[in-house]
Design an enzyme around this catalytic site. Structure first.
Site, mmCIF file in Angstrom:
data_model
loop_
_atom_site.group_PDB
_atom_site.id
_atom_site.type_symbol
_atom_site.label_atom_id
_atom_site.label_comp_id
_atom_site.label_asym_id
_atom_site.label_seq_id
_atom_site.Cartn_x
_atom_site.Cartn_y
_atom_site.Cartn_z
ATOM 1 N N SER A 261 -38.550 -1.671 -66.493
ATOM 2 C CA SER A 261 -38.509 -3.103 -66.221
ATOM 3 C C SER A 261 -37.878 -3.833 -67.388
ATOM 4 O O SER A 261 -37.725 -3.292 -68.478
ATOM 5 C CB SER A 261 -39.920 -3.625 -66.008
ATOM 6 N N LYS A 262 -37.546 -5.080 -67.121
ATOM 7 C CA LYS A 262 -36.964 -5.937 -68.150
ATOM 8 C C LYS A 262 -37.935 -6.031 -69.329
ATOM 9 O O LYS A 262 -37.533 -6.057 -70.482
ATOM 10 C CB LYS A 262 -36.738 -7.314 -67.524
ATOM 11 N N ARG A 263 -39.199 -6.066 -68.990
ATOM 12 C CA ARG A 263 -40.209 -6.177 -70.052
ATOM 13 C C ARG A 263 -40.229 -4.939 -70.965
ATOM 14 O O ARG A 263 -40.465 -5.059 -72.162
ATOM 15 C CB ARG A 263 -41.604 -6.409 -69.445
#
Ligand code: GLU
Length: 504
Positions: A261-263
């Site tokens: 994920s982007k996170r």
């Protein structure tokens, strides 16, 4: 067989994730391997998720990756328009929704969002499906008497059109990667096909457009697999299964903690998007592979291998080699783990493999951003090539080559001090005198003179090279020390030696 036509169908909602680029890439490689066409269609039917600038950003990313569409809103083509919002304006979708209604494969649903909200409160996990559609007060053309339905429509009551998923059937599709995949129809909800504002949803639009654009093969992320049975039914009702593209649902790309994920990027310090993405909705900037200092050749190479292999030991592939060797049989169905260290390895290899043309502009911009003006491009390129095999990411060129342009601010004196002697000090003092006299400032002359003086002083030249390096570079790195001295010139070399002698 008809010409292979594949499509990448992004929704312009934000940054282009690694997984998205890999989907583009597999579509593209597959098509080009078969001499086919690669189409980009913008799926912008969900206006609530639309983000300004996201479409242009997608095209910028493709361009950076060296993936040129054959047809798209920007490239044109015979099957346009290539934006679904524009296709909707032309009334392309409505007729198919009407046809489905007429043939009993779809129905009108008049429930307001508030009514549905009430039901969701009463029934946990409520789904608009065959178990609920004619009960619980849902208002649709299956549950209401015909005249009431006509009345509601005449009065202009807003409605959506939903697919009428048949009861108790098995819906199967043959996936190029997973083989036969089957779904029980009772698990599938009656997806909305046309919204109250006449906008098609993704489900209707994707099927209609894949048909009208004569798509033969469709690669997309495995998150779309649960929607596939709806698409199969729509194909069956509208166009016939023999016209349906062959599907390939690509496995997820996994990060250190499950789905990448982007996170994860922020957490582990690696990029997840192809290029920097500035989200105008949140004012948040997310770093991209390009700006991190990856070469596009390395980026597509590493992505191609996230889920595919050539069946050989080869790891470095040019785009042309990928096109030639790509085959769907060698795409695996299991999730592919993204390893940032390996990604950097690819980049390092590509920096070594590529000429300075691939990175000189970006490197120059980094130098200039740090206040160094490059006046001699040819010399700059020579210096870049001298340090290339020490660089993993493009910004490394700055740290690896800055001493060619600027006197080092600090010297690693600790590396010198333990073996520093009075004799060495005398050597370097005399070395300054000798350098003053050298008329012909060239690598060989410098090296010969250095060795000559060392021999005269009875010190091994090897023992003097480290201190000389620290004097010029500041640390224990860089290309051969005489190469550096030759490049920075007489005055600067002498200045650095003098400066260092005061510190050691
Ligand atoms: N618009 C969908 C997306 O954003 C495309 C899915 C598909 O390729 O069918 O991922």
């Amino acid at each position: 067989m008809s010409k292979v036509r594949v499509r990448f169908a992004p929704s312009p909602t934000g940054g282009l994730h690694l997984g998205g680029v890999r989907t583009v890439l597999y579509n593209y490689l597959f098509a080009k391997n078969k001499g086919g066409d690669f189409i980009v269609r913008i799926e912008d039917t969900d206006q609530t998720r639309f983000v300004d600038g996201a479409e242009q950003y997608i095209f910028d990313c493709l361009k950076w990756c060296g993936i040129e569409p054959d047809e798209s809103p920007l490239h044109g083509g015979n099957y346009g328009p290539y934006r679904q919002s524009e296709r909707k304006e032309q009334g392309i979708y409505q007729q198919y929704a009407d046809q489905l209604i007429k043939e009993g494969h779809a129905y009108y649903a008049f429930d307001t969002p508030e009514e549905l909200e009430q039901i969701r409160k009463k029934i946990p996990n409520f789904q608009y499906n065959q178990h609920y559609r004619v009960a619980f007060g849902l208002r649709n053309s299956l549950s209401l008497p015909e005249n009431e339905v006509s009345n509601l429509i005449e009065k202009g009551t807003p409605y959506v059109i939903r697919i009428n998923i048949p009861k108790d059937i098995i819906i199967s599709l043959k996936d190029m990667i997973r083989g036969e995949v089957s779904f029980d129809s009772w698990q599938i909800d009656d997806k909305v096909l046309l919204k109250a504002d006449g906008m098609p949803t993704y489900h209707l639009a994707v099927v209609v457009d894949d048909y009208l654009m004569k798509i033969t093969h469709a690669f997309r992320g495995e998150e779309w697999l649960p929607s596939a049975p709806v698409h199969v039914l729509l194909w069956k009702y509208l166009f016939g299964l023999d016209k349906m593209p062959e599907w390939a649902h690509l496995p997820l790309i996994l990060g250190p903690s499950g789905k990448l994920s982007k996170r994860d990027g922020a957490k582990y310090g690696f990029p997840v998007f192809a290029m920097n993405w500035f989200d105008p909705k949140t004012n948040e900037l997310t770093e991209g592979f390009k700006e991190k200092g990856f070469l596009p050749e390395a980026f597509i190479n590493l992505l191609a291998l996230l889920g595919w292999n050539a069946g050989t030991e080869q790891e470095l592939f040019t785009k042309e080699e990928l096109i030639e060797q790509f085959s769907i049989d060698r795409v695996h169905s299991g999730g592919a783990k993204f390893d940032y260290e390996k990604a950097k390895w690819f980049n390092h290899e590509w920096i070594k493999k590529s000429g300075t043309d691939s990175y000189k502009l970006q490197a120059k911009a980094i130098f200039e951003a740090n206040g160094i003006t490059i006046t001699d491009d040819a010399k700059f390129e020579t210096i870049l090539s001298l340090v290339a095999d020490r660089c993993t990411l493009i910004p490394d060129f700055y740290t690896q080559a800055i001493f060619f342009f600027k006197t080092p601010e600090t010297l690693d004196a600790d590396a010198v001090k333990p073996k520093w002697t009075e004799e060495k000090k005398i050597f370097f003092t005399e070395w300054i005198d000798k350098l003053q006299l050298i008329g012909n400032w060239e690598l060989v002359t410098l090296e010969d003179n250095f060795k000559e003086l060392a021999t005269a002083k009875n010190i091994k030249p090897g023992e003097l090279q480290l201190p000389f390096r620290i004097m010029l570079v500041g640390g224990k790195f860089g290309p051969p020390v005489f190469v550096i001295a030759a490049a920075i010139g007489k005055e600067e070399t002498i200045k650095r030696i003098k400066n260092a002698l005061q510190q050691f």
